[in-house]
Design an enzyme around this catalytic site. Structure first.
Site, short mmCIF file in Angstrom:
data_model
loop_
_atom_site.label_atom_id
_atom_site.label_comp_id
_atom_site.label_asym_id
_atom_site.label_seq_id
_atom_site.Cartn_x
_atom_site.Cartn_y
_atom_site.Cartn_z
N HIS A 105 20.43 -44.75 -12.68
CA HIS A 105 21.02 -45.55 -11.61
C HIS A 105 22.23 -44.79 -11.05
O HIS A 105 23.05 -44.29 -11.82
CB HIS A 105 21.47 -46.92 -12.14
CG HIS A 105 22.06 -47.78 -11.08
ND1 HIS A 105 21.27 -48.43 -10.14
CD2 HIS A 105 23.33 -48.05 -10.77
CE1 HIS A 105 22.06 -49.07 -9.30
NE2 HIS A 105 23.33 -48.86 -9.66
N GLU A 173 23.67 -34.14 -7.27
CA GLU A 173 23.93 -32.75 -7.71
C GLU A 173 24.83 -32.69 -8.94
O GLU A 173 24.60 -31.90 -9.84
CB GLU A 173 24.58 -31.96 -6.58
CG GLU A 173 23.61 -31.59 -5.49
CD GLU A 173 24.29 -30.88 -4.32
OE1 GLU A 173 23.59 -30.48 -3.40
OE2 GLU A 173 25.54 -30.74 -4.33
N ALA A 175 25.70 -35.28 -11.03
CA ALA A 175 25.46 -36.19 -12.17
C ALA A 175 23.98 -36.38 -12.47
O ALA A 175 23.51 -36.03 -13.54
CB ALA A 175 26.14 -37.53 -11.92
C1 GRF Z 1 18.10 -41.61 -7.11
O1 GRF Z 1 19.34 -41.77 -6.47
C2 GRF Z 1 18.06 -42.47 -8.33
O2 GRF Z 1 19.28 -42.61 -8.97
C3 GRF Z 1 17.63 -43.78 -7.75
O3 GRF Z 1 16.71 -43.45 -6.74
C4 GRF Z 1 16.96 -42.14 -6.25
C5 GRF Z 1 15.69 -41.35 -6.40
O4 GRF Z 1 15.73 -40.08 -5.80
N1 GRF Z 1 17.15 -44.65 -8.80
P1 GRF Z 1 14.57 -39.03 -6.09
O5 GRF Z 1 13.24 -39.65 -5.70
O6 GRF Z 1 14.62 -38.66 -7.55
O7 GRF Z 1 14.88 -37.85 -5.20
#
Ligand code: GRF
Length: 197
Positions: A105, A173, A175
């Protein structure tokens, strides 16, 4: 033996990519990503999985959870990573895999989390509140959205003039892409040691 991992995705899959890259570098020694499942047939994450030679499946509505359970069981999945998976899983589903499902999250839980806090909304809420530090959290998944036990967190500074988009990128990037592979290894290792290996 390695813990058999499924990564559940819905979108672009940059967190999936971070997991694949970490696995290639040998940073996931106790786990193996054997399956990537999307609830969205158009998710670019599926292309990333195919390029990495990982099997993919689409489990969409209706009956998404039934399809998911069948697919996970058919692949003998022991652990799930929700990496940008945009569906809330039912209590019935999550209690089948206690302490076996993790989620990332993009805030420091318990701030800016729970129902309705997803995607850019999380970063918008942090900027609206005016906090100076945000970050990312990896936690176990239980029946409460973003409510399960925390595995690890990393803080990220907010800078003057940040937009939700700029902040989202910095949180990824600095975290998310570091934290998720680290948490995956911690849980994969725990599952192996519990199985007596
Ligand atoms: C990320 O920000 C994650 O924390 C959230 O959804 C986004 C997914 O991005 N749960 P990706 O598909 O991994 O690029």
């Amino acid at each position: 033996m390695k813990t058999r991992i499924a990564v559940l995705v819905s979108g672009g899959g940059t967190n999936l990519q971070a997991l694949i890259d970490a696995q290639r570098r040998g940073e996931l020694p106790d786990g193996e990503i054997v399956l990537v499942v999307s609830n969205n047939p158009n998710a670019y994450a599926l292309e990333r999985a195919k390029s990495a030679g990982i099997e993919t499946a689409v489990c969409a509505r209706p009956d998404m959870e039934r399809k998911l359970i069948d697919t996970l069981e058919a692949h003998s999945i022991e652990m799930m990573i929700l990496a940008g998976f945009m569906a809330i899983l039912s209590r019935d589903f999550v209690t089948r895999w206690p302490d076996r499902i993790i989620n990332i999250h993009p805030s420091l839980i318990p701030s800016f989390c729970g129902e309705g806090f997803y995607g850019l909304r999380v970063h918008q809420a942090a900027l609206d509140y005016g906090v100076k530090v945000t970050g990312a959290t990896v936690h176990y998944v239980n029946e409460i959205p973003d409510g399960g036990r925390i595995i690890c967190q990393k803080a990220v500074d907010i800078q003057d003039g940040d937009t939700p988009e700029v902040l989202q990128r910095r949180v990824m990037e600095q975290a998310e892409w570091l934290l998720l592979p680290r948490a995956a290894q911690i849980v994969a290792q725990r599952i192996r040691s519990e199985s007596g290996e």
